[in-house]
Design a protein around this motif. Structure first.
Motif, short mmCIF file in Angstrom:
data_model
loop_
_atom_site.label_atom_id
_atom_site.label_comp_id
_atom_site.label_asym_id
_atom_site.label_seq_id
_atom_site.Cartn_x
_atom_site.Cartn_y
_atom_site.Cartn_z
N LEU A 80 20.55 45.44 58.62
CA LEU A 80 20.07 44.10 58.96
C LEU A 80 21.08 43.03 58.54
O LEU A 80 21.31 42.06 59.28
CB LEU A 80 18.72 43.84 58.31
N ALA A 81 21.67 43.19 57.36
CA ALA A 81 22.67 42.21 56.92
C ALA A 81 23.92 42.27 57.79
O ALA A 81 24.53 41.24 58.11
CB ALA A 81 23.03 42.46 55.45
N CYS A 112 18.31 32.40 60.70
CA CYS A 112 18.29 33.87 60.66
C CYS A 112 18.49 34.43 59.26
O CYS A 112 18.68 35.64 59.10
CB CYS A 112 19.33 34.43 61.62
N ASP A 113 18.44 33.57 58.26
CA ASP A 113 18.44 34.00 56.85
C ASP A 113 17.24 33.32 56.20
O ASP A 113 17.23 32.12 55.99
CB ASP A 113 19.75 33.58 56.17
N LYS A 114 16.21 34.11 55.91
CA LYS A 114 14.96 33.53 55.42
C LYS A 114 15.16 32.75 54.12
O LYS A 114 14.44 31.77 53.86
CB LYS A 114 13.91 34.62 55.24
N PRO A 157 12.50 41.29 54.39
CA PRO A 157 13.96 41.41 54.47
C PRO A 157 14.55 40.04 54.83
O PRO A 157 14.04 39.34 55.70
CB PRO A 157 14.17 42.41 55.60
N ALA A 158 15.62 39.67 54.17
CA ALA A 158 16.18 38.33 54.35
C ALA A 158 16.60 38.07 55.79
O ALA A 158 16.56 36.93 56.26
CB ALA A 158 17.38 38.14 53.42
N HIS A 159 17.01 39.13 56.50
CA HIS A 159 17.51 38.96 57.86
C HIS A 159 16.65 39.67 58.89
O HIS A 159 17.11 39.95 60.00
CB HIS A 159 18.95 39.47 57.96
N GLY A 160 15.40 39.92 58.58
CA GLY A 160 14.52 40.60 59.51
C GLY A 160 13.92 39.64 60.52
O GLY A 160 14.01 38.42 60.39
N SER A 161 13.28 40.20 61.54
CA SER A 161 12.56 39.41 62.54
C SER A 161 11.40 40.24 63.06
O SER A 161 11.35 41.47 62.89
CB SER A 161 13.48 39.01 63.69
N SER A 162 10.45 39.56 63.69
CA SER A 162 9.29 40.22 64.31
C SER A 162 8.54 41.11 63.34
O SER A 162 8.05 42.18 63.70
CB SER A 162 9.74 41.04 65.54
#
Length: 378
Positions: A80-81, A112-114, A157-162
């Motif tokens: 993901l990173a 895109c970085d929570k 996850p810092a870079h996750g989505s959906s």
């Protein structure tokens, strides 16, 4: 206007935007595939207006973003990173030709970085759930929760989505309950469309430790308001700084994403239940959120009303959150609304106002105590 779309040509997002452009009487936009961008294609030239769409739902593009030797297995939570780094590098390549981008690279980097997104919203006074300082594994998470006095959190996850890799975690002493989209197998972690419930601490600890290497963002779990027997939140799309479209997401569990089998709720019922003052306050917050990303045409905002309906908070902001099929406002879907903003002067005015604003990137993270940002009241 010379429009170009950077996306995956077979994806419905590209098709829906293309239809909106043609319906507005504009020439068919050029399509530059993500695969070609990542392979070094010549970027759009100065004078082009470029929409950057999601690179998702394409295994080969995912491989190129991660610079991996082979595609990930279907649904595999990996890299993901690396995907985030590849996305930013790809956008920089698109920008290198001098075209006008409808998605500002610095805004996308934050969206895109929570962790960065949360910090930017916090600095702007937007109501968000409080966040823990960085944690890198299960024991550190439990310790930080104890210090903060929190019994329920969302581990993301810092870079996750959906909702990929998200864990909704509740603890009481050594008892735990976790609801997650993660499916753990002997050969890896996978994103599942059927959320799983875990009550064994060792299992939950193993999941947290395995996703921690990708970077984590942990927020306090705020109690959402409900309609009937479901909790609800709202995906709001803001175009050129103004909320234009909304869809209610209703779930019987803590994860409300529609692709997980949850239902679209009744927006009119939600607005009536919240009341005019609470709804107006929530939309004002959405305008403040959009102003945090002032050089980007649209953002998707996940807004939650809290139990009692008097308060609200922003759970997420999405760079590619405008896919709301069938949701119309004044007869226009989200794509037609964006095309209209490009042709009626709203985008020009929004961009001009942004150029007069100071930079909002690089905002400091919340302090180490993870102090609460009070949710707005109507």
């Amino acid at each position: 206007m010379r429009l170009t779309v950077v996306g995956n040509p077979a994806n419905r997002r590209v098709d829906l935007f293309t239809r909106a452009v043609l319906d507005a009487g504009l020439p068919r936009p050029a399509v530059l595939s993500w695969a070609d961008v990542l392979a070094g294609a010549v970027p759009p030239a100065a004078g082009a207006v470029v929409r950057i769409d999601s690179p998702g739902e394409d295994a080969e593009v995912d491989r190129l973003l991660r610079r991996a030797a082979a595609p990930a297995r279907h649904g595999e939570l990996v890299g993901l990173a690396d995907t985030y780094a590849g996305l930013l590098a790809g956008i920089d390549r698109v920008a290198a030709g001098g075209a006008e981008l409808l998605n500002d690279p610095a805004d996308v980097a934050a969206l895109c970085d929570k962790r960065r997104c949360h910090a930017r919203l916090t600095a702007a006074g937007v109501p968000v759930p409080a966040a823990l300082p960085p944690v890198h594994g299960w024991e550190q998470l439990r310790s930080a929760m104890a210090v903060a006095g929190w019994s329920r959190v969302f581990v993301k996850p810092a870079h996750g989505s959906s909702a990929a890799g998200v864990i909704a975690l509740a603890v009481a002493g050594r008892r735990v309950q976790a609801v997650t989209t993660i499916e753990a197998t002997p050969d890896g972690l996978y994103n599942s469309l059927r959320p799983r419930r875990h009550t064994d601490e060792a299992e939950v600890a193993a999941l947290v430790d395995r996703i921690a290497g990708e970077g984590l963002h942990v927020e306090r779990w705020l109690p959402k308001a409900g309609l009937g027997d479901r909790v609800v939140d709202v995906r709001v799309v803001a175009v050129a700084g103004r909320p234009t479209h909304a869809v209610v997401r209703a779930a019987r569990g803590p994860l409300t994403n529609l692709h997980l089998g949850n239902a679209r709720g009744d927006l009119a019922e939600l607005r009536a239940t919240a009341g005019p003052a609470a709804w107006a306050a929530a939309m004002a917050t959405c305008e403040r959120v959009a102003a945090c990303f002032p050089r980007t045409l649209q953002v998707g905002i996940d807004l939650m009303f809290l139990v009692g309906w008097r308060r609200h908070a922003v759970a997420e902001v999405n760079a590619f959150g405008d896919l709301l099929p069938g949701v119309l406002a004044d007869g226009r879907d989200t794509y037609a609304e964006q095309v209209r903003a490009l042709t009626d002067g709203r985008w020009e005015r929004w961009r001009a106002a942004a150029d007069r604003m100071p930079s909002v990137d690089g905002a400091a993270r919340p302090d180490a105590a993870g102090r609460e940002v009070s949710a707005c009241e109507a």
